[in-house]
Scaffold this active site. Structure first.
Site, mmCIF file in Angstrom:
data_model
loop_
_atom_site.group_PDB
_atom_site.id
_atom_site.type_symbol
_atom_site.label_atom_id
_atom_site.label_comp_id
_atom_site.label_asym_id
_atom_site.label_seq_id
_atom_site.Cartn_x
_atom_site.Cartn_y
_atom_site.Cartn_z
ATOM 1 N N ASP A 1 0.815 -1.213 0.000
ATOM 2 C CA ASP A 1 0.000 0.000 0.000
ATOM 3 C C ASP A 1 0.850 1.264 0.000
ATOM 4 O O ASP A 1 2.066 1.220 0.157
ATOM 5 C CB ASP A 1 -0.988 0.008 1.190
ATOM 6 C CG ASP A 1 -0.333 -0.326 2.528
ATOM 7 O OD1 ASP A 1 0.903 -0.282 2.610
ATOM 8 O OD2 ASP A 1 -1.073 -0.626 3.471
ATOM 9 N N HIS B 1 -7.667 -4.108 10.179
ATOM 10 C CA HIS B 1 -7.478 -3.896 8.737
ATOM 11 C C HIS B 1 -6.172 -4.518 8.265
ATOM 12 O O HIS B 1 -5.196 -4.597 9.006
ATOM 13 C CB HIS B 1 -7.562 -2.410 8.359
ATOM 14 C CG HIS B 1 -6.416 -1.564 8.808
ATOM 15 N ND1 HIS B 1 -6.464 -0.741 9.902
ATOM 16 C CD2 HIS B 1 -5.172 -1.398 8.292
ATOM 17 C CE1 HIS B 1 -5.323 -0.109 10.041
ATOM 18 N NE2 HIS B 1 -4.511 -0.491 9.078
ATOM 19 N N ASN C 1 -7.823 -2.194 14.329
ATOM 20 C CA ASN C 1 -9.225 -2.566 14.058
ATOM 21 C C ASN C 1 -9.306 -3.766 13.117
ATOM 22 O O ASN C 1 -10.360 -4.085 12.600
ATOM 23 C CB ASN C 1 -9.987 -1.370 13.463
ATOM 24 C CG ASN C 1 -9.506 -1.014 12.063
ATOM 25 O OD1 ASN C 1 -8.495 -1.536 11.587
ATOM 26 N ND2 ASN C 1 -10.220 -0.127 11.395
ATOM 27 N N GLU D 1 -10.345 -2.000 5.117
ATOM 28 C CA GLU D 1 -11.038 -1.723 6.370
ATOM 29 C C GLU D 1 -12.185 -2.713 6.539
ATOM 30 O O GLU D 1 -12.628 -3.333 5.573
ATOM 31 C CB GLU D 1 -11.610 -0.297 6.332
ATOM 32 C CG GLU D 1 -10.562 0.782 6.143
ATOM 33 C CD GLU D 1 -9.714 1.006 7.402
ATOM 34 O OE1 GLU D 1 -9.891 0.287 8.401
ATOM 35 O OE2 GLU D 1 -8.851 1.901 7.353
HETATM 36 C C1 GLP Z 1 -1.027 0.919 8.272
HETATM 37 C C2 GLP Z 1 -0.596 0.134 7.057
HETATM 38 C C3 GLP Z 1 -0.860 -1.329 7.288
HETATM 39 C C4 GLP Z 1 -0.215 -1.763 8.603
HETATM 40 C C5 GLP Z 1 -0.822 -0.979 9.733
HETATM 41 C C6 GLP Z 1 -0.307 -1.386 11.104
HETATM 42 O O1 GLP Z 1 -2.403 1.057 8.295
HETATM 43 N N1 GLP Z 1 -1.289 0.561 5.878
HETATM 44 O O2 GLP Z 1 -0.354 -2.078 6.187
HETATM 45 O O3 GLP Z 1 -0.416 -3.138 8.791
HETATM 46 O O4 GLP Z 1 -0.549 0.384 9.508
HETATM 47 O O5 GLP Z 1 0.799 -0.608 11.480
HETATM 48 P P1 GLP Z 1 1.702 -0.927 12.745
HETATM 49 O O6 GLP Z 1 2.546 -2.105 12.379
HETATM 50 O O7 GLP Z 1 2.513 0.327 12.931
HETATM 51 O O8 GLP Z 1 0.793 -1.201 13.866
#
Ligand code: GLP
Length: 211
Positions: free
Chosen positions: A37, A108, A106, A113
């Site tokens: 992403d 995702h 949440n 989402e």
């Molecule tokens: C963002 C990214 C996701 C990632 C998420 C969790 O939303 N787009 O791909 O999994 O953050 O991030 P973290 O690892 O900092 O909790």
């Protein structure tokens, strides 16, 4: 062919891989990468972009050819065209052998989402408040519209193997539900239960609700 992710959770994995590269144990000369992403409306060179994140945390520390690294183009004002272009290059690569995934508080994955249908290829979405609050990048003035470009569920499920990483208590419910909640039939964020080769690596806090 690696599918890579951003967020704070995979940083340890990138550091370990870079250390193994320094030691001469791994070689990235023949590796190509396709990131999951990217935040929209960011120029790729500014520090909040996932392009920048990947160079800073991984690509600049290993012997990968930057021409073989791919991240959706969040700077293209025509997001639909950028998504369609990205889909073509991921498909041409035959999809990832290994897809690394983090998970949002949440639940995702990527920017998929909670929703009531499966998403297919790369597409652009508006981000939820919960996701935005997890992105330090989104609080900056340089982001005009909180949206993101990302792989859909279908693209993620094409990976031959999926490795999900999660740390901390804030992820406990999401990890539990991802593994055990029988909601995949109608709530697609649990789709990973259906993958034939999906491994979850998490610390004790993130696994505290799993028996
Ligand atoms: C963002 C990214 C996701 C990632 C998420 C969790 O939303 N787009 O791909 O999994 O953050 O991030 P973290 O690892 O900092 O909790």
């Amino acid at each position: 062919v690696l599918g890579l992710a951003t967020g704070s959770t995979p940083i340890g994995a990138y550091k370990q891989l870079a250390a193994w590269y320094e030691k001469g144990d791994v070689d990235f000369a023949e590796v190509s990468t396709y990131n999951l992403d990217e935040i929209a409306v960011f120029r790729t060179t500014i520090p909040q972009s996932y392009h920048y994140f990947m160079r800073e945390n991984f690509f600049d520390h290993i012997n990968i050819d930057l021409n073989n690294t791919h991240v959706p183009d969040g700077s293209n004002p025509d997001a639909a065209a950028a998504c369609s272009e990205y889909d073509k290059i991921v498909a041409a690569a035959g999809y990832p052998d290994l897809q690394l995934l983090g998970i949002g508080n949440n639940g995702h994955i990527g920017f998929n989402e909670p929703d009531d249908h499966f998403s297919k290829g790369t597409h652009c979405v508006d981000l939820t408040e919960s996701t935005i609050s997890q992105q330090p990048a989104c609080s900056t003035a340089s982001m005009i519209a909180p949206s993101g470009l990302h792989h859909g569920h279908q693209t993620i499920m094409y990976a031959r193997m999926i490795l999900v990483v999660a740390n901390g208590e804030a992820k406990a419910q999401a990890v539990h539900d991802m593994c055990y909640w029988p909601g995949y039939a109608r709530v697609p964020r649990f789709v990973l239960q259906l993958h034939t080769n999906c491994v979850v690596v998490a610390d004790e806090a993130a696994l505290s609700l799993c028996e």
